[in-house]
Write an enzyme that holds these catalytic residues in place. Sequence first.
Site, PDB file in Angstrom:
ATOM      1  N   ASN A  41       4.944   5.998   3.443  1.00 27.31           N
ATOM      2  CA  ASN A  41       4.206   6.617   2.345  1.00 27.31           C
ATOM      3  C   ASN A  41       4.011   8.122   2.464  1.00 27.31           C
ATOM      4  O   ASN A  41       3.365   8.728   1.623  1.00 27.31           O
ATOM      5  CB  ASN A  41       2.849   5.926   2.201  1.00 27.31           C
ATOM      6  CG  ASN A  41       2.994   4.445   1.913  1.00 27.31           C
ATOM      7  OD1 ASN A  41       3.809   4.062   1.079  1.00 27.31           O
ATOM      8  ND2 ASN A  41       2.245   3.620   2.621  1.00 27.31           N
ATOM      9  N   THR A  42       4.550   8.731   3.524  1.00 29.47           N
ATOM     10  CA  THR A  42       4.617  10.184   3.637  1.00 29.47           C
ATOM     11  C   THR A  42       6.088  10.564   3.580  1.00 29.47           C
ATOM     12  O   THR A  42       6.851  10.188   4.475  1.00 29.47           O
ATOM     13  CB  THR A  42       3.999  10.675   4.956  1.00 29.47           C
ATOM     14  OG1 THR A  42       2.601  10.342   4.969  1.00 29.47           O
ATOM     15  CG2 THR A  42       4.149  12.177   5.106  1.00 29.47           C
ATOM     16  N   PHE A  57      -1.686   8.312   4.330  1.00 26.06           N
ATOM     17  CA  PHE A  57      -2.472   8.933   5.410  1.00 26.06           C
ATOM     18  C   PHE A  57      -3.731   9.617   4.882  1.00 26.06           C
ATOM     19  O   PHE A  57      -4.078  10.730   5.281  1.00 26.06           O
ATOM     20  CB  PHE A  57      -1.638   9.959   6.182  1.00 26.06           C
ATOM     21  CG  PHE A  57      -0.594   9.387   7.110  1.00 26.06           C
ATOM     22  CD1 PHE A  57      -0.486   8.029   7.331  1.00 26.06           C
ATOM     23  CD2 PHE A  57       0.279  10.237   7.781  1.00 26.06           C
ATOM     24  CE1 PHE A  57       0.477   7.514   8.188  1.00 26.06           C
ATOM     25  CE2 PHE A  57       1.248   9.729   8.649  1.00 26.06           C
ATOM     26  CZ  PHE A  57       1.343   8.365   8.852  1.00 26.06           C
ATOM     27  N   LYS A  92       5.011   3.500  17.402  1.00 26.54           N
ATOM     28  CA  LYS A  92       5.005   2.477  16.353  1.00 26.54           C
ATOM     29  C   LYS A  92       6.225   2.653  15.461  1.00 26.54           C
ATOM     30  O   LYS A  92       6.449   3.734  14.916  1.00 26.54           O
ATOM     31  CB  LYS A  92       3.727   2.568  15.517  1.00 26.54           C
ATOM     32  CG  LYS A  92       3.563   1.414  14.521  1.00 26.54           C
ATOM     33  CD  LYS A  92       2.182   1.415  13.897  1.00 26.54           C
ATOM     34  CE  LYS A  92       1.965   0.197  13.023  1.00 26.54           C
ATOM     35  NZ  LYS A  92       0.575   0.134  12.489  1.00 26.54           N
ATOM     36  N   ASN A 114       0.831  -1.198   0.000  1.00 24.70           N
ATOM     37  CA  ASN A 114       0.000   0.000   0.000  1.00 24.70           C
ATOM     38  C   ASN A 114       0.869   1.253   0.000  1.00 24.70           C
ATOM     39  O   ASN A 114       1.961   1.265   0.563  1.00 24.70           O
ATOM     40  CB  ASN A 114      -0.969  -0.005   1.189  1.00 24.70           C
ATOM     41  CG  ASN A 114      -0.446   0.756   2.393  1.00 24.70           C
ATOM     42  OD1 ASN A 114      -0.485   1.992   2.435  1.00 24.70           O
ATOM     43  ND2 ASN A 114       0.077   0.025   3.383  1.00 24.70           N
ATOM     44  N   ASN A 155       5.380  -1.712  11.623  1.00 27.88           N
ATOM     45  CA  ASN A 155       4.612  -1.244  10.467  1.00 27.88           C
ATOM     46  C   ASN A 155       5.023  -2.036   9.221  1.00 27.88           C
ATOM     47  O   ASN A 155       5.730  -3.036   9.302  1.00 27.88           O
ATOM     48  CB  ASN A 155       4.870   0.258  10.278  1.00 27.88           C
ATOM     49  CG  ASN A 155       3.688   0.988   9.666  1.00 27.88           C
ATOM     50  OD1 ASN A 155       2.983   0.450   8.820  1.00 27.88           O
ATOM     51  ND2 ASN A 155       3.466   2.226  10.077  1.00 27.88           N
ATOM     52  N   SER A 175       5.318   5.061   8.876  1.00 28.80           N
ATOM     53  CA  SER A 175       4.746   4.849   7.553  1.00 28.80           C
ATOM     54  C   SER A 175       5.764   5.239   6.482  1.00 28.80           C
ATOM     55  O   SER A 175       6.377   6.305   6.567  1.00 28.80           O
ATOM     56  CB  SER A 175       3.475   5.682   7.373  1.00 28.80           C
ATOM     57  OG  SER A 175       3.061   5.644   6.013  1.00 28.80           O
TER      58      SER A 175
END
Length: 364
Positions: free
Chosen positions: A175-176, A114, A214, A110, A243, A173
Amino acid sequence: MIRAFDAISLPMLRWLDAEDAHSLAIRGLKMLPPGKPQADDPKLAVRAFGLNFPNPIGMAAGFDKNAEVSDALLRLGFGFTEVGTVTPKPQAGNARPRIIRLERDEAIINRLGFNNDGADAVLRRLAARAQRGGIVGVNVGANKDSADRTEDYVRLIETFAPVASYFTVNVSSPNTPGLRNLQQAAALDDLLARVIDARERVRQNAGDSPVLLKIAPDLSLTDLDDAVHIARSRGVDGMIVANTTLARFPTLRDQAKVHEQGGLSGRPLFRLSTRMVAETFVRVEGAFPLIGCGGIDSGGAALTKIRAGASLIQLYTSLVYKGLGLVERIKADLVSILLRTGRDSLSEIVGADAATITAEDWPV
């Protein structure tokens, strides 16, 4: 009911685009009739972070991003659920397609970024269900365009403290852009200092709000040393390990999709995330509990994660392939194991294999 739901829904949802299937699943859960969850075997109860969990199985963040179906998930047998990741302002996330199934590997990549409705909308939903009970954590993150990402976390702690059972500070994450830089020692120390300070400022009016950190499974052991040291010194209440990963394991079978950008989750992540749970457990030295996340798709996998050092576990990707009935199957397996071994609770085996796991060759 759950078996029938899985039998009908799983084949249908797999024909749809992954994100459309997720949206349909949320709509379906909203239609569940009200009621109370079936009582869990007392042997499954867990005390962690000052909270009493009826069982150790949680829904990981990312599924109920906007706090739309928390009560439905609790009714379906989860011991707790975690909403978000929530950012201060609404955020559209990255361009679609941004969820890719690796069917042969029972995995997902993925790159959502966010996407969420923002703090105000999520706060309204959590406030509306605040008297219903159940443990609902809030996973908080920073807006992509924020001028001060640390301040975003502080604002979210202040905003959600009255309605959050606990907080998860998500700096892991992939993805940022630049978010994982907050895992570096100096930035992480500043972030956690300000987050804990915010938690203490609102404690008198909002009550206790456990704060969890996390982390990514891709941290080096040196970086993990730093993260655990800072978490302990700043008074964090626990950690979630881990994660999604940016790694692409050579054992992946769905080779046509492995080069897609984003974080990999699901069965292939199990060995790496379990190793990171064990490495974190031995470094924490009992200072606080851990939540293990990554690739749990059976009772045996759940037991392995617990014996590696997790007091609680979280699922998500495995539900895409196994269905909601997986929750009850894992609980039944854990109870059976406790009965067979003559133990009264899972706490007796948390971390039992951690030292052995950390001595093994690094998983690849």
